[in-house]
Each structure stands twice: as structure tokens, then as C-alpha cells.
Enzyme design. Sequence first.
Site, PDB file in Angstrom:
ATOM      1  N   GLU A  45      -5.609  -3.168  -6.305  1.00 46.19           N
ATOM      2  CA  GLU A  45      -6.247  -4.417  -5.901  1.00 46.19           C
ATOM      3  C   GLU A  45      -7.016  -5.072  -7.032  1.00 46.19           C
ATOM      4  O   GLU A  45      -7.536  -4.392  -7.924  1.00 46.19           O
ATOM      5  CB  GLU A  45      -7.232  -4.140  -4.749  1.00 46.19           C
ATOM      6  CG  GLU A  45      -6.556  -3.587  -3.521  1.00 46.19           C
ATOM      7  CD  GLU A  45      -7.507  -3.270  -2.390  1.00 46.19           C
ATOM      8  OE1 GLU A  45      -7.057  -3.307  -1.235  1.00 46.19           O
ATOM      9  OE2 GLU A  45      -8.695  -2.977  -2.646  1.00 46.19           O
ATOM     10  N   GLU A  68     -15.809  -6.562  12.547  1.00 47.74           N
ATOM     11  CA  GLU A  68     -16.084  -5.129  12.421  1.00 47.74           C
ATOM     12  C   GLU A  68     -17.483  -4.745  12.880  1.00 47.74           C
ATOM     13  O   GLU A  68     -17.673  -3.663  13.420  1.00 47.74           O
ATOM     14  CB  GLU A  68     -15.868  -4.666  10.981  1.00 47.74           C
ATOM     15  CG  GLU A  68     -14.417  -4.724  10.551  1.00 47.74           C
ATOM     16  CD  GLU A  68     -14.163  -4.035   9.220  1.00 47.74           C
ATOM     17  OE1 GLU A  68     -14.990  -3.189   8.807  1.00 47.74           O
ATOM     18  OE2 GLU A  68     -13.131  -4.336   8.603  1.00 47.74           O
ATOM     19  N   HIS A  86      -2.695  -6.731  -5.270  1.00 47.80           N
ATOM     20  CA  HIS A  86      -3.006  -7.773  -4.300  1.00 47.80           C
ATOM     21  C   HIS A  86      -4.507  -8.046  -4.262  1.00 47.80           C
ATOM     22  O   HIS A  86      -5.311  -7.292  -4.814  1.00 47.80           O
ATOM     23  CB  HIS A  86      -2.481  -7.390  -2.906  1.00 47.80           C
ATOM     24  CG  HIS A  86      -2.994  -6.086  -2.407  1.00 47.80           C
ATOM     25  ND1 HIS A  86      -2.474  -4.863  -2.792  1.00 47.80           N
ATOM     26  CD2 HIS A  86      -4.007  -5.800  -1.548  1.00 47.80           C
ATOM     27  CE1 HIS A  86      -3.131  -3.889  -2.195  1.00 47.80           C
ATOM     28  NE2 HIS A  86      -4.080  -4.430  -1.438  1.00 47.80           N
ATOM     29  N   GLU A  94      -4.180   2.023  -3.094  1.00 49.50           N
ATOM     30  CA  GLU A  94      -4.772   0.693  -3.227  1.00 49.50           C
ATOM     31  C   GLU A  94      -4.568   0.257  -4.667  1.00 49.50           C
ATOM     32  O   GLU A  94      -4.868   1.005  -5.601  1.00 49.50           O
ATOM     33  CB  GLU A  94      -6.282   0.724  -2.927  1.00 49.50           C
ATOM     34  CG  GLU A  94      -6.641   1.042  -1.497  1.00 49.50           C
ATOM     35  CD  GLU A  94      -6.377  -0.088  -0.524  1.00 49.50           C
ATOM     36  OE1 GLU A  94      -5.802  -1.121  -0.927  1.00 49.50           O
ATOM     37  OE2 GLU A  94      -6.744   0.065   0.642  1.00 49.50           O
ATOM     38  N   HIS A 109       0.800  -1.226   0.000  1.00 45.53           N
ATOM     39  CA  HIS A 109       0.000   0.000   0.000  1.00 45.53           C
ATOM     40  C   HIS A 109       0.834   1.279   0.000  1.00 45.53           C
ATOM     41  O   HIS A 109       0.292   2.365   0.236  1.00 45.53           O
ATOM     42  CB  HIS A 109      -0.928   0.008   1.221  1.00 45.53           C
ATOM     43  CG  HIS A 109      -2.004  -1.029   1.150  1.00 45.53           C
ATOM     44  ND1 HIS A 109      -1.846  -2.295   1.663  1.00 45.53           N
ATOM     45  CD2 HIS A 109      -3.247  -0.996   0.621  1.00 45.53           C
ATOM     46  CE1 HIS A 109      -2.957  -2.985   1.464  1.00 45.53           C
ATOM     47  NE2 HIS A 109      -3.819  -2.226   0.820  1.00 45.53           N
ATOM     48  N   HIS A 139      -8.777  -7.785   3.201  1.00 48.78           N
ATOM     49  CA  HIS A 139      -7.941  -8.675   2.395  1.00 48.78           C
ATOM     50  C   HIS A 139      -7.984 -10.081   2.990  1.00 48.78           C
ATOM     51  O   HIS A 139      -7.779 -10.231   4.195  1.00 48.78           O
ATOM     52  CB  HIS A 139      -6.486  -8.210   2.410  1.00 48.78           C
ATOM     53  CG  HIS A 139      -6.320  -6.765   2.111  1.00 48.78           C
ATOM     54  ND1 HIS A 139      -6.386  -5.788   3.092  1.00 48.78           N
ATOM     55  CD2 HIS A 139      -6.088  -6.117   0.951  1.00 48.78           C
ATOM     56  CE1 HIS A 139      -6.200  -4.604   2.535  1.00 48.78           C
ATOM     57  NE2 HIS A 139      -6.016  -4.771   1.241  1.00 48.78           N
TER      58      HIS A 139
END
Length: 195
Positions: free
Chosen positions: A138, A107, A52, A136, A45, A89
Site C-alpha cells: 500500500e 466501525e 494500492h 498488504e 491482497h 481503502h
Amino acid sequence: MSTDDAGASDAGAAEDVEHKNALQDVIAVDSDDNPQGTVNRLEAHTGDGVRHRAFTCLVFDSNGRLLLGQRAPGKRLWGTYWDGTVASHPVEGQSQEAATRQRLEEELGITPDQYGDVKLTDRFEYKRYFENAGLEWEVCAVLKVHLDDDALDPDEEEIAGLLWVDYDHLHEHPEWYRQLRLCPWFEIAMRRDFE
């Protein structure tokens, strides 16, 4: 470079080493989401980044409303921005569905008995920079969950706020919601969802 600049660089380097993301790895992938080994999460990052694997999960209630989650202000990237609903992730050896179930519980306190299937509905690649803090890059999977029981117990270190919204309305009138500062991966996922 002045002595003050050198001190600031050393402090920044120390902060990066101590950041909790420096203690975790993510799965590096090619553009088709094929694993290419693991990479340190902080390294993935920062700088030019490393592509990723990631996911975002859209949580809906029985009325079809979407739960937006506001990222905690302490997040390195996109702190206080609104996401739909959680994003993270998977770790090596973990499926997107298992990672989603884990993050929903960690969360938001949402347990598997509150919903049925976790459905993978889309996958896309994107790359976005955030201020001078990082980026990011991704291949992001989109998963959806429909709650039978919408009881929530948010972790304040992860979630700063929650908001139920009409998903169609949000998509049709983005200008009414822009003051919320939506996360880029969520905006991409929503746009693709309605194409």
C-alpha cells in the site's frame, strides 16, 4: 497433486470468490500515489499483490491519548492485531478524508460532530506479507482526528476491542506493548510520526 489437494484448491478458490472483498475494488497506484485504475480488492491482497491506496486514522482524545482498535478475528489479514485506530481503502472518486470519516462512523460510530478537522499528516509505501493468507502493498496515508466527544459505538464485525493509550509512552516503550501484536502499517506510521 492428489485428489484431496485438488479439492482443497477448489474449496480455497470458491472461498476467495465468495469472500466479501472479492466484490470490491481498490485504487491501484504508482509509488507516488498516482491512480492507475482500479483492481479487485482480493486480487490486490493475494499472490504478489497490487500496490494500492490505503489509509490509517489515528484518533486522539482531549488528553492526547490514542485509541487503539483491535481488528476483528474474522478479518482475512491481521485479524486480532491492534491498529491505530481504523484503516481501510478509499474507493474511486473518494478522498482520503471522506473515506476516513466514513470508516470512523461505520466501525466506531464516531460522527463528524464529535471532532473537528481530519488532518492528513503523512504518506508512505510499504509491503508486508501475513502468514499464508495474503499481503498488504500500500501507499498508506496517515490521518489524525482529535475527539471533542469520545462516545463510541463499535461494530463487533470490525472491531474486537478498544484501548486508550498514551501515545508517547507507546512509542517510547514498544517492548511493553509488543504482546498486543500491532499492525505493521500502524508501527510504521508511529515510528515516522516521532522521527
